[in-house]
Motif scaffolding. Structure first.
Motif, short mmCIF file in Angstrom:
data_model
loop_
_atom_site.label_atom_id
_atom_site.label_comp_id
_atom_site.label_asym_id
_atom_site.label_seq_id
_atom_site.Cartn_x
_atom_site.Cartn_y
_atom_site.Cartn_z
N LEU A 168 -2.71 0.55 -14.87
CA LEU A 168 -2.57 1.70 -13.97
C LEU A 168 -3.94 2.28 -13.64
O LEU A 168 -4.78 2.44 -14.52
N ASP A 169 -4.11 2.63 -12.37
CA ASP A 169 -5.42 3.11 -11.92
C ASP A 169 -5.39 4.52 -11.39
O ASP A 169 -4.33 5.05 -11.04
N PHE A 170 -6.57 5.07 -11.27
CA PHE A 170 -6.80 6.19 -10.37
C PHE A 170 -7.98 5.76 -9.52
O PHE A 170 -9.08 5.51 -10.06
N ASP A 191 4.51 -1.54 -12.65
CA ASP A 191 3.87 -0.72 -13.68
C ASP A 191 4.59 0.60 -13.90
O ASP A 191 4.85 1.00 -15.03
N ILE A 192 4.93 1.28 -12.79
CA ILE A 192 5.56 2.60 -12.93
C ILE A 192 6.51 2.88 -11.77
O ILE A 192 6.20 2.57 -10.63
N LEU A 193 7.65 3.41 -12.11
CA LEU A 193 8.63 3.84 -11.12
C LEU A 193 8.49 5.35 -11.01
O LEU A 193 8.78 6.08 -11.97
N ASP A 194 8.03 5.80 -9.85
CA ASP A 194 7.70 7.21 -9.67
C ASP A 194 8.66 7.80 -8.64
O ASP A 194 9.80 8.11 -8.98
N THR A 195 8.25 7.93 -7.38
CA THR A 195 9.18 8.44 -6.37
C THR A 195 10.29 7.42 -6.08
O THR A 195 11.36 7.79 -5.61
N GLY A 196 9.99 6.15 -6.32
CA GLY A 196 10.96 5.09 -6.06
C GLY A 196 10.82 4.48 -4.67
O GLY A 196 11.51 3.52 -4.33
N LEU A 197 9.91 4.99 -3.87
CA LEU A 197 9.75 4.50 -2.50
C LEU A 197 9.26 3.05 -2.48
O LEU A 197 9.73 2.24 -1.69
N ARG A 212 0.87 -1.17 0.00
CA ARG A 212 0.00 0.00 0.00
C ARG A 212 0.91 1.22 0.00
O ARG A 212 1.77 1.36 0.85
N SER A 213 0.76 2.05 -1.01
CA SER A 213 1.53 3.29 -1.03
C SER A 213 0.65 4.46 -1.47
O SER A 213 0.57 5.47 -0.77
N TYR A 214 -0.02 4.27 -2.58
CA TYR A 214 -0.96 5.30 -3.03
C TYR A 214 -2.35 4.89 -2.58
O TYR A 214 -2.71 3.73 -2.69
N GLY A 215 -3.14 5.84 -2.14
CA GLY A 215 -4.51 5.53 -1.76
C GLY A 215 -5.45 6.04 -2.82
O GLY A 215 -5.26 5.80 -4.01
N ASP A 259 6.14 14.14 -16.06
CA ASP A 259 5.41 14.13 -14.79
C ASP A 259 3.92 14.39 -15.00
O ASP A 259 3.44 15.49 -14.76
N LYS A 260 3.25 13.37 -15.49
CA LYS A 260 1.81 13.44 -15.68
C LYS A 260 1.21 12.19 -15.05
O LYS A 260 1.85 11.15 -15.06
N PHE A 261 -0.01 12.31 -14.54
CA PHE A 261 -0.64 11.14 -13.94
C PHE A 261 -1.33 10.33 -15.03
O PHE A 261 -2.20 10.84 -15.73
P1 IMP Z 1 6.45 5.19 -6.10
O1 IMP Z 1 6.59 4.47 -4.80
O2 IMP Z 1 6.20 6.65 -5.91
O3 IMP Z 1 7.57 4.92 -7.07
O4 IMP Z 1 5.08 4.75 -6.73
C1 IMP Z 1 4.87 3.61 -7.42
C2 IMP Z 1 3.38 3.34 -7.43
O5 IMP Z 1 2.63 4.54 -7.48
C3 IMP Z 1 3.00 2.57 -8.64
O6 IMP Z 1 2.99 1.20 -8.40
C4 IMP Z 1 1.61 3.09 -8.96
O7 IMP Z 1 0.64 2.28 -8.32
C5 IMP Z 1 1.56 4.46 -8.37
N1 IMP Z 1 1.69 5.53 -9.38
C6 IMP Z 1 2.69 6.41 -9.54
N2 IMP Z 1 2.49 7.23 -10.56
C7 IMP Z 1 1.31 6.85 -11.10
C8 IMP Z 1 0.53 7.31 -12.24
O8 IMP Z 1 0.89 8.23 -12.99
N3 IMP Z 1 -0.63 6.65 -12.44
C9 IMP Z 1 -1.08 5.63 -11.68
N4 IMP Z 1 -0.39 5.17 -10.63
C10 IMP Z 1 0.79 5.78 -10.34
#
Ligand code: IMP
Ligand code: MG
Length: 173
Positions: free
Chosen positions: A152-154, A94-100, A62-65, A144-146
């Protein structure tokens, strides 16, 4: 919604990645570990492009809610069940964003003492990185777009879109 990556482009990138993984691990086996739920579609397509002895497993965090920003803290919800000791592990995300998320998962899985561990991500948003981590296999570097679609979900929606689209600003918070 604006289409960022069409299904054909995604399929081509996934095929290329599968060929590279096949080359890199020729004569060996791999354990593909998908991060639920977003990486499921990617795993199912990528696995079919890998011509090796391969097994699957799944892990969930669980990271994004419901919101678009990271919680800053990652929590394990579901662990793998495969013994990973001396295995070649490929973490499929699916996506490497902050990397956490991947920093947490890599550390967690290293405790199983795999022979090797690599990261395969379909998308990479390098401008958002907080933790120092890079993937070994990257499908696309994106701005940097969602984005939503192809897993990938919202707020759990849009995972079933065949293309990757940019979620419009406003109305989704
Ligand atoms: P991180 O820990 O910030 O690298 O986030 C990775 C997770 O954030 C991914 O597994 C996604 O579930 C979610 N995430 C980050 N960016 C996006 C986005 O643009 N669309 C959907 N999910 C995202
Ligand atoms: Mg998500």
């Amino acid at each position: 919604m604006e289409v960022l990556l069409k299904r054909d482009e995604i399929a081509a990138a996934v095929a290329k990645m599968g060929q590279q993984i096949t080359k890199d691990f020729v004569g060996q086996s791999v354990v593909l570990i998908a991060v639920l739920k977003g990486a499921c579609l990617f795993l199912s397509d990528l696995a079919r492009q890998i011509e090796l002895n391969a097994t699957f497993d799944f892990i969930a965090v669980r990271s994004y809610g419901m919101k678009k920003q990271t919680a800053g803290e990652v929590q394990l919800i579901k662990d793998v069940t495969t013994p990973l000791r001396d295995q070649n592990v490929i973490l499929v995300e699916d996506i490497l964003d902050t990397g956490l998320t991947l920093t947490f998962l890599r550390k967690h899985l290293q405790q199983h003492q795999p022979r090797s561990m690599r990261i395969a991500t379909l998308l990479d948003k390098p401008s958002r990185r907080v933790a120092p981590i890079e993937a070994d296999y990257v499908g696309f570097r994106i701005p940097d777009k969602f984005v939503v679609g192809y897993g990938l979900d919202f707020a759990e929606r849009f995972r079933n879109l065949p293309d990757i689209c940019v979620l419009e600003e406003g109305g989704q918070e």
